[in-house]
Design a protein around this motif. Structure first.
Motif, mmCIF file in Angstrom:
data_model
loop_
_atom_site.group_PDB
_atom_site.id
_atom_site.type_symbol
_atom_site.label_atom_id
_atom_site.label_comp_id
_atom_site.label_asym_id
_atom_site.label_seq_id
_atom_site.Cartn_x
_atom_site.Cartn_y
_atom_site.Cartn_z
ATOM 1 N N GLU A 39 -9.275 3.656 -5.053
ATOM 2 C CA GLU A 39 -8.430 4.378 -4.342
ATOM 3 C C GLU A 39 -9.163 5.587 -3.554
ATOM 4 O OE1 GLU A 39 -3.980 3.915 -6.096
ATOM 5 O OE2 GLU A 39 -5.359 5.049 -7.430
ATOM 6 N N GLU A 83 -1.821 1.390 -1.591
ATOM 7 C CA GLU A 83 -1.109 0.234 -1.285
ATOM 8 C C GLU A 83 0.469 0.834 -0.557
ATOM 9 O OE1 GLU A 83 -1.217 -3.240 -1.487
ATOM 10 O OE2 GLU A 83 -3.274 -2.415 -2.030
ATOM 11 N N SER A 84 0.769 2.147 -0.860
ATOM 12 C CA SER A 84 2.177 2.432 -0.340
ATOM 13 C C SER A 84 1.993 3.791 -0.112
ATOM 14 C CB SER A 84 3.094 2.134 -1.381
ATOM 15 O OG SER A 84 2.898 2.993 -2.320
ATOM 16 N N TYR A 85 2.886 4.580 0.644
ATOM 17 C CA TYR A 85 3.001 5.927 0.948
ATOM 18 C C TYR A 85 3.698 6.571 -0.182
ATOM 19 C CZ TYR A 85 5.323 10.162 2.815
ATOM 20 O OH TYR A 85 5.727 11.424 3.003
ATOM 21 N N GLU A 86 4.211 6.007 -1.219
ATOM 22 C CA GLU A 86 4.857 6.495 -2.373
ATOM 23 C C GLU A 86 3.513 6.654 -3.287
ATOM 24 O OE1 GLU A 86 5.976 3.769 -1.027
ATOM 25 O OE2 GLU A 86 8.038 4.796 -0.243
ATOM 26 N N ARG A 87 2.415 6.029 -3.368
ATOM 27 C CA ARG A 87 1.178 6.143 -4.155
ATOM 28 C C ARG A 87 0.544 7.346 -3.794
ATOM 29 N NH1 ARG A 87 -1.362 7.339 -8.402
ATOM 30 N NH2 ARG A 87 -3.348 6.471 -8.418
ATOM 31 N N ARG A 109 -1.512 10.176 7.348
ATOM 32 C CA ARG A 109 -1.956 8.610 7.372
ATOM 33 C C ARG A 109 -2.823 8.354 8.602
ATOM 34 N NH1 ARG A 109 2.070 3.290 8.279
ATOM 35 N NH2 ARG A 109 0.189 2.026 8.032
#
Length: 112
Positions: A39, A83-87, A109
């Motif tokens: 990541e 993979e996501s905004y939450e991550r 972002r």
């Protein structure tokens, strides 16, 4: 999705922080974990002082910046690919410069 995390801090507070070495070690471990998960794209400290290039009424002018009175400044950054905004938020909330020190983190972002 890729995100840029700008790490803010107060250099005077950072230099007087008795836990500074432990925070640095925790950041190194944080970076290692994100590198292993795939990541972390990049992480770097920034060397100052920065300059500001701005155009107003004529040609661009270089100055020390418009924030001469501000104590906090961007001292480092990292880029993550998740993979996501939450991550991305989960990673931001775990950053040791925020959880174990007086710093702050700004998450952006990135456009591809």
């Amino acid at each position: 999705m890729r995100y840029l995390a700008l790490i803010y801090g107060d250099e005077q507070l950072w230099n007087s922080d008795p836990d500074r070495r432990e925070v640095i070690a925790a950041v190194d471990e944080f970076n290692r974990r994100l590198t292993e998960s795939g990541e972390l794209v990049t992480a770097n400290g920034l060397l100052g002082p920065p300059v500001n290039v701005r155009r107003t009424d004529g040609p661009p002018v270089v100055s020390d910046g418009p924030y001469l009175e501000v104590k906090e400044h961007v001292g480092s950054y990292f880029v993550i690919d998740v993979e996501s905004y939450e991550r991305a938020l989960e990673i931001a909330r775990e950053y040791p410069g925020v959880t174990r020190s007086t710093g702050a983190l700004e998450l952006w972002r990135l456009m591809h």
